[in-house]
Scaffold this motif. Sequence first.
Motif, PDB file in Angstrom:
ATOM      1  N   GLY A  94      56.672  21.442 -15.731  1.00 27.09           N
ATOM      2  CA  GLY A  94      57.297  20.714 -14.625  1.00 27.09           C
ATOM      3  C   GLY A  94      58.150  21.622 -13.770  1.00 27.09           C
ATOM      4  O   GLY A  94      58.157  21.505 -12.540  1.00 27.09           O
ATOM      5  N   ARG A  95      58.869  22.537 -14.424  1.00 23.94           N
ATOM      6  CA  ARG A  95      59.694  23.485 -13.662  1.00 23.94           C
ATOM      7  C   ARG A  95      58.820  24.411 -12.816  1.00 23.94           C
ATOM      8  O   ARG A  95      59.144  24.694 -11.668  1.00 23.94           O
ATOM      9  N   TYR A  96      57.724  24.864 -13.405  1.00 23.38           N
ATOM     10  CA  TYR A  96      56.824  25.759 -12.668  1.00 23.38           C
ATOM     11  C   TYR A  96      56.198  25.042 -11.475  1.00 23.38           C
ATOM     12  O   TYR A  96      56.112  25.605 -10.370  1.00 23.38           O
ATOM     13  N   LYS A  97      55.779  23.797 -11.685  1.00 21.74           N
ATOM     14  CA  LYS A  97      55.163  23.026 -10.600  1.00 21.74           C
ATOM     15  C   LYS A  97      56.154  22.785  -9.473  1.00 21.74           C
ATOM     16  O   LYS A  97      55.803  22.879  -8.287  1.00 21.74           O
ATOM     17  N   ALA A  98      57.410  22.487  -9.833  1.00 20.62           N
ATOM     18  CA  ALA A  98      58.428  22.232  -8.809  1.00 20.62           C
ATOM     19  C   ALA A  98      58.739  23.499  -8.021  1.00 20.62           C
ATOM     20  O   ALA A  98      58.862  23.478  -6.793  1.00 20.62           O
ATOM     21  N   PHE A  99      58.851  24.609  -8.725  1.00 20.00           N
ATOM     22  CA  PHE A  99      59.211  25.850  -8.044  1.00 20.00           C
ATOM     23  C   PHE A  99      58.034  26.424  -7.258  1.00 20.00           C
ATOM     24  O   PHE A  99      58.240  27.131  -6.264  1.00 20.00           O
ATOM     25  N   SER A 100      56.800  26.130  -7.680  1.00 22.67           N
ATOM     26  CA  SER A 100      55.631  26.672  -6.977  1.00 22.67           C
ATOM     27  C   SER A 100      55.524  26.127  -5.566  1.00 22.67           C
ATOM     28  O   SER A 100      54.960  26.785  -4.677  1.00 22.67           O
ATOM     29  N   THR A 101      56.076  24.922  -5.336  1.00 18.56           N
ATOM     30  CA  THR A 101      56.049  24.362  -3.986  1.00 18.56           C
ATOM     31  C   THR A 101      56.968  25.128  -3.035  1.00 18.56           C
ATOM     32  O   THR A 101      56.843  25.002  -1.820  1.00 18.56           O
ATOM     33  N   CYS A 102      57.896  25.904  -3.594  1.00 16.63           N
ATOM     34  CA  CYS A 102      58.839  26.672  -2.775  1.00 16.63           C
ATOM     35  C   CYS A 102      58.472  28.145  -2.682  1.00 16.63           C
ATOM     36  O   CYS A 102      59.100  28.888  -1.916  1.00 16.63           O
ATOM     37  N   ARG A 123      62.208  21.108   1.463  1.00 15.30           N
ATOM     38  CA  ARG A 123      61.992  21.353   0.031  1.00 15.30           C
ATOM     39  C   ARG A 123      63.162  20.823  -0.801  1.00 15.30           C
ATOM     40  O   ARG A 123      62.974  20.332  -1.918  1.00 15.30           O
ATOM     41  N   TYR A 124      64.364  20.919  -0.260  1.00 15.21           N
ATOM     42  CA  TYR A 124      65.550  20.386  -0.960  1.00 15.21           C
ATOM     43  C   TYR A 124      65.436  18.877  -1.144  1.00 15.21           C
ATOM     44  O   TYR A 124      65.671  18.345  -2.244  1.00 15.21           O
ATOM     45  N   VAL A 125      65.053  18.179  -0.101  1.00 18.35           N
ATOM     46  CA  VAL A 125      64.918  16.719  -0.202  1.00 18.35           C
ATOM     47  C   VAL A 125      63.780  16.352  -1.148  1.00 18.35           C
ATOM     48  O   VAL A 125      63.899  15.426  -1.960  1.00 18.35           O
ATOM     49  N   ALA A 126      62.658  17.094  -1.072  1.00 15.82           N
ATOM     50  CA  ALA A 126      61.492  16.777  -1.903  1.00 15.82           C
ATOM     51  C   ALA A 126      61.784  16.945  -3.382  1.00 15.82           C
ATOM     52  O   ALA A 126      61.289  16.164  -4.214  1.00 15.82           O
ATOM     53  N   ILE A 127      62.579  17.945  -3.749  1.00 14.96           N
ATOM     54  CA  ILE A 127      62.827  18.237  -5.165  1.00 14.96           C
ATOM     55  C   ILE A 127      64.081  17.532  -5.684  1.00 14.96           C
ATOM     56  O   ILE A 127      64.087  17.019  -6.804  1.00 14.96           O
ATOM     57  N   CYS A 128      65.123  17.493  -4.871  1.00 13.17           N
ATOM     58  CA  CYS A 128      66.395  16.910  -5.326  1.00 13.17           C
ATOM     59  C   CYS A 128      66.471  15.406  -5.100  1.00 13.17           C
ATOM     60  O   CYS A 128      67.211  14.709  -5.806  1.00 13.17           O
ATOM     61  N   HIS A 129      65.736  14.885  -4.121  1.00 13.99           N
ATOM     62  CA  HIS A 129      65.750  13.443  -3.841  1.00 13.99           C
ATOM     63  C   HIS A 129      64.317  12.947  -3.644  1.00 13.99           C
ATOM     64  O   HIS A 129      63.961  12.458  -2.557  1.00 13.99           O
ATOM     65  N   PRO A 130      63.466  13.073  -4.668  1.00 14.70           N
ATOM     66  CA  PRO A 130      62.044  12.748  -4.496  1.00 14.70           C
ATOM     67  C   PRO A 130      61.785  11.285  -4.162  1.00 14.70           C
ATOM     68  O   PRO A 130      60.847  10.990  -3.411  1.00 14.70           O
ATOM     69  N   LYS A 179      70.762  24.167  -4.662  1.00 19.17           N
ATOM     70  CA  LYS A 179      70.544  22.813  -5.169  1.00 19.17           C
ATOM     71  C   LYS A 179      69.165  22.678  -5.802  1.00 19.17           C
ATOM     72  O   LYS A 179      68.991  21.977  -6.820  1.00 19.17           O
ATOM     73  N   ILE A 180      68.169  23.339  -5.207  1.00 20.39           N
ATOM     74  CA  ILE A 180      66.812  23.268  -5.742  1.00 20.39           C
ATOM     75  C   ILE A 180      66.741  23.893  -7.134  1.00 20.39           C
ATOM     76  O   ILE A 180      66.180  23.313  -8.071  1.00 20.39           O
ATOM     77  N   VAL A 181      67.317  25.090  -7.279  1.00 27.60           N
ATOM     78  CA  VAL A 181      67.307  25.764  -8.580  1.00 27.60           C
ATOM     79  C   VAL A 181      68.063  24.948  -9.621  1.00 27.60           C
ATOM     80  O   VAL A 181      67.629  24.827 -10.781  1.00 27.60           O
ATOM     81  N   SER A 182      69.181  24.349  -9.223  1.00 30.22           N
ATOM     82  CA  SER A 182      69.949  23.513 -10.153  1.00 30.22           C
ATOM     83  C   SER A 182      69.131  22.320 -10.624  1.00 30.22           C
ATOM     84  O   SER A 182      69.166  21.960 -11.810  1.00 30.22           O
ATOM     85  N   SER A 183      68.383  21.714  -9.717  1.00 29.29           N
ATOM     86  CA  SER A 183      67.550  20.557 -10.088  1.00 29.29           C
ATOM     87  C   SER A 183      66.374  20.981 -10.951  1.00 29.29           C
ATOM     88  O   SER A 183      66.005  20.292 -11.912  1.00 29.29           O
ATOM     89  N   ILE A 184      65.764  22.136 -10.638  1.00 30.90           N
ATOM     90  CA  ILE A 184      64.618  22.606 -11.419  1.00 30.90           C
ATOM     91  C   ILE A 184      65.020  22.937 -12.847  1.00 30.90           C
ATOM     92  O   ILE A 184      64.277  22.655 -13.809  1.00 30.90           O
ATOM     93  N   LEU A 185      66.186  23.527 -13.021  1.00 30.15           N
ATOM     94  CA  LEU A 185      66.643  23.894 -14.362  1.00 30.15           C
ATOM     95  C   LEU A 185      66.904  22.670 -15.241  1.00 30.15           C
ATOM     96  O   LEU A 185      66.899  22.789 -16.469  1.00 30.15           O
ATOM     97  N   ARG A 186      67.107  21.518 -14.598  1.00 25.56           N
ATOM     98  CA  ARG A 186      67.333  20.289 -15.379  1.00 25.56           C
ATOM     99  C   ARG A 186      66.032  19.611 -15.800  1.00 25.56           C
ATOM    100  O   ARG A 186      66.063  18.642 -16.563  1.00 25.56           O
ATOM    101  N   ILE A 187      64.894  20.111 -15.318  1.00 24.98           N
ATOM    102  CA  ILE A 187      63.603  19.541 -15.712  1.00 24.98           C
ATOM    103  C   ILE A 187      63.300  20.000 -17.139  1.00 24.98           C
ATOM    104  O   ILE A 187      63.329  21.191 -17.437  1.00 24.98           O
ATOM    105  N   PRO A 188      62.992  19.084 -18.054  1.00 25.71           N
ATOM    106  CA  PRO A 188      62.831  19.456 -19.464  1.00 25.71           C
ATOM    107  C   PRO A 188      61.623  20.332 -19.755  1.00 25.71           C
ATOM    108  O   PRO A 188      61.703  21.281 -20.537  1.00 25.71           O
ATOM    109  N   SER A 189      60.470  20.048 -19.136  1.00 25.10           N
ATOM    110  CA  SER A 189      59.250  20.789 -19.467  1.00 25.10           C
ATOM    111  C   SER A 189      59.112  22.030 -18.585  1.00 25.10           C
ATOM    112  O   SER A 189      59.462  22.018 -17.403  1.00 25.10           O
ATOM    113  N   SER A 190      58.570  23.075 -19.195  1.00 25.40           N
ATOM    114  CA  SER A 190      58.365  24.321 -18.450  1.00 25.40           C
ATOM    115  C   SER A 190      57.287  24.161 -17.389  1.00 25.40           C
ATOM    116  O   SER A 190      57.363  24.756 -16.310  1.00 25.40           O
TER     117      SER A 190
END
Length: 340
Positions: free
Chosen positions: A247-255, A136-143, A234-245
């Motif tokens: 997008g953040r929800y979609k990224a976090f839902s995978t985890c 999940r770290y690689v998928a979100i932080c290094h897509p 690292k995942i939470v740090s990357s998700i918080l940098r996503i501008p749209s809510s």
Amino acid sequence: MTKERSSLNHCPNNLEAQNLTRVSQFQLVGLSNDPELQPFLFGLFLFMYLLTVFGNLLIILAVSSDSHLHTPMYFFLSILSLDDICFVSTTVPKLIADMQTRNRVISYMCCLTQMSLYIFFLCMDDLLLTVMAYDRYVAICHPLNYPVIMNPCSCCVLVLVSFLFSFLDSLFHRLIALQFTCFKGVEISNYFCDPSQVLNLSCSDTFRNSVVMYFLGGIYGFVPISGIIFSYYKIVSSILRIPSSSGRYKAFSTCGSHLSVVFLFYGTAIGVYFGSAASLCAGKVVAASLMYTVVTPMLNPFIYSLRNRDISRTLKRLHRWTICGIHLNCNLEMLGKLKN
């Protein structure tokens, strides 16, 4: 309880210990001594065991049958489901058989075998959760690099490394247990051969063995949980940098599913088990052990199927195919009877 020597209710001195052979059997405390509760407990744990095996097999079938699920995340999930089946099969069938036969005796070698398998599959579960967190770290932080980093070869290597480290941990614990020459008693305060309970029963000098076992437990416990915490930091740090809510929800839902399983696994194993074990109360130790040896493997398929749309969609499709297949077979049988 039969032994190859007389009763071992106390620790003999060094001279006696040299001439003393091992016990041939242990007595498991089990869940309850009330004979009226045995039929209810037998049915309950048989149902829970079958539900665990069936649920995890459904996850494996769903992943293998749907090409859309042939990704690293679902590959690791299918391996985790297989490990959960093996993990629960290490202890629960013996528990169910003991309830049916009213015999809680387990031979010395069977006890060592059960203890080794228990440690192996428990460690494998722990390491697989860490590998899934890394995925999940690689998928979100290094897509962009995800297909390269998590290629099929890398996934197989990660599973193989987890297998080898689990085997080494199990082997070390078995070698330590084989050094025990005598025991204070033969009653194990659990429904299976818990390694910590077997160590507590030993009359040998257990300080060195205890240090080694706790060191291994610290390594195999601290390193995986540290990897999971770092990955999600690292995942939470990357998700918080996503501008749209969205997008953040979609990224976090995978985890979400994986994170739920992590909390369930470590919450029961660390928070409940070690706290109960410290109280030295047999009933609390057994209840705590049930949480992460029976309840957690049973709930994992429900967590992934309810929180994961892809798994839910595939399971519904499999259900429709099964219903259609049943109707088709019934129609073919009716046509065959009409022709005859």
